[in-house]
Design a protein around this motif. Structure first.
Motif, PDB file in Angstrom:
ATOM      1  N   GLU A 250       0.827  -1.191   0.000  1.00 17.67           N
ATOM      2  CA  GLU A 250       0.000   0.000   0.000  1.00 17.67           C
ATOM      3  C   GLU A 250       0.872   1.255   0.000  1.00 17.67           C
TER       4      GLU A 250
ATOM      5  N   THR B   5      -2.141   5.212  -6.586  1.00 14.70           N
ATOM      6  CA  THR B   5      -2.226   4.801  -5.178  1.00 14.70           C
ATOM      7  C   THR B   5      -2.723   3.363  -5.075  1.00 14.70           C
TER       8      THR B   5
ATOM      9  N   THR C  51      -4.316   0.769  -2.378  1.00 14.40           N
ATOM     10  CA  THR C  51      -4.997   0.700  -1.085  1.00 14.40           C
ATOM     11  C   THR C  51      -5.241  -0.752  -0.731  1.00 14.40           C
TER      12      THR C  51
ATOM     13  N   THR D  51      -6.924  -3.927   0.647  1.00 14.73           N
ATOM     14  CA  THR D  51      -8.312  -4.308   0.932  1.00 14.73           C
ATOM     15  C   THR D  51      -8.430  -5.714   1.500  1.00 14.73           C
TER      16      THR D  51
ATOM     17  N   TYR E 240      -5.247  -5.487  -3.301  1.00 14.27           N
ATOM     18  CA  TYR E 240      -5.132  -4.037  -3.311  1.00 14.27           C
ATOM     19  C   TYR E 240      -6.039  -3.450  -4.388  1.00 14.27           C
TER      20      TYR E 240
ATOM     21  N   SER F 147      -5.616   2.691  -7.926  1.00 15.26           N
ATOM     22  CA  SER F 147      -6.434   3.861  -8.285  1.00 15.26           C
ATOM     23  C   SER F 147      -6.577   4.016  -9.798  1.00 15.26           C
TER      24      SER F 147
END
Length: 260
Positions: free
Chosen positions: A145, A173, A175, A177, A182, A185
């Protein structure tokens, strides 16, 4: 006469109930042996090991121990050096259940995962139930991340797109999860916008989920124009990510991610 017939039918019904109860009492429990489940899964720590407990049941109880052979099915894909399975399981006397423990080591487990399929061998007296399929995967630490500076080079098959694109800069980006999943973006790292904003007014980021299995990155999804897109990548020794994609039109690109 009416009372006589009523009494006759009551007695007849009672006799059927009695016979039915006697029949049920005389029935022998089914002679079978089976696993408690038909499927299971385990994630084995990278360069480590783990174990999986398997319950076994029989359909009846006897006064002596009963031993059954446990076999590995040919349909298994897990290499033999990555597991240890007891050759037998013993149901103790006056019981109808037991368990065995299957041990796993991260010796030759594929990053894509493997399966181990177990069965119990039937005997002339006892019928065996369905096999047990265990899904085996590697459990690797994953900490990707963050925000990345990305350079992307690629080629579109659409004549309206500017080609070729070399070292297109963008910011992406990741992120987290899940344990190794991930949200990215923009999985295309700006190159779809560069290709298709002016031509088709596709001027937005494209989110996608990517999975990290011990440094191997992958994703499959439908891109904005309706074709299946396959993503592959690696986590490099210096911490950068190399991610490539190809869509159903033959558009391809490779991006290098450097954490900011």
């Amino acid at each position: 006469m009416k009372k006589f017939f009523n009494l006759f039918f009551v007695l007849a019904a009672f006799s059927l109930v009695v016979v039915g109860c006697d029949y049920d009492d005389d029935m022998e429990p089914l002679s079978y042996v089976t696993f408690g489940e038909t499927s299971g899964e385990i994630a084995v720590p990278q360069n480590g090991g783990g174990s999986f407990d398997v319950s076994v049941y029989t359909g009846n109880v006897t006064g002596s121990d009963r031993t059954f052979d446990v076999m590995v099915a040919e349909s298994s894909t897990l290499p033999a050096d990555s597991y240890s399975v007891p050759a037998t399981v013993t149901i103790p006397a006056n019981s109808n259940e037991a368990s065995i423990t299957v041990d796993f080591t991260d010796t030759s487990i594929s990053n894509a995962g493997n399966s181990l399929v177990l069965s119990i061998e039937s005997t002339p007296e006892v019928t065996a139930g369905d096999p047990l399929a265990i899904s085996v995967s590697r459990d690797c630490p994953s900490e990707l991340e963050g925000t990345y500076s990305v350079l992307t080079s690629g080629q579109s098959t659409d004549g309206a797109a500017p080609d070729p694109v070399v070292d297109l800069p963008y910011t992406v980006t990741l992120t987290k999860t899940g344990t190794n999943k991930y949200t990215v973006s923009d999985i295309f790292a700006g190159i779809y916008i560069d290709w298709y904003c002016d031509a088709y007014e596709y001027c937005v980021d494209t989110e996608a989920t990517i999975t990290d299995v011990c440094g191997n990155l992958s994703s499959t999804f439908e891109e904005p124009f309706g074709t299946e897109t396959n993503v592959t990548g690696t986590v490099n020794a210096d911490g950068t990510l190399t991610i490539s994609f190809e869509n159903g039109y033959g558009d391809t690109a490779t991006s290098v991610y450097t954490k900011m």
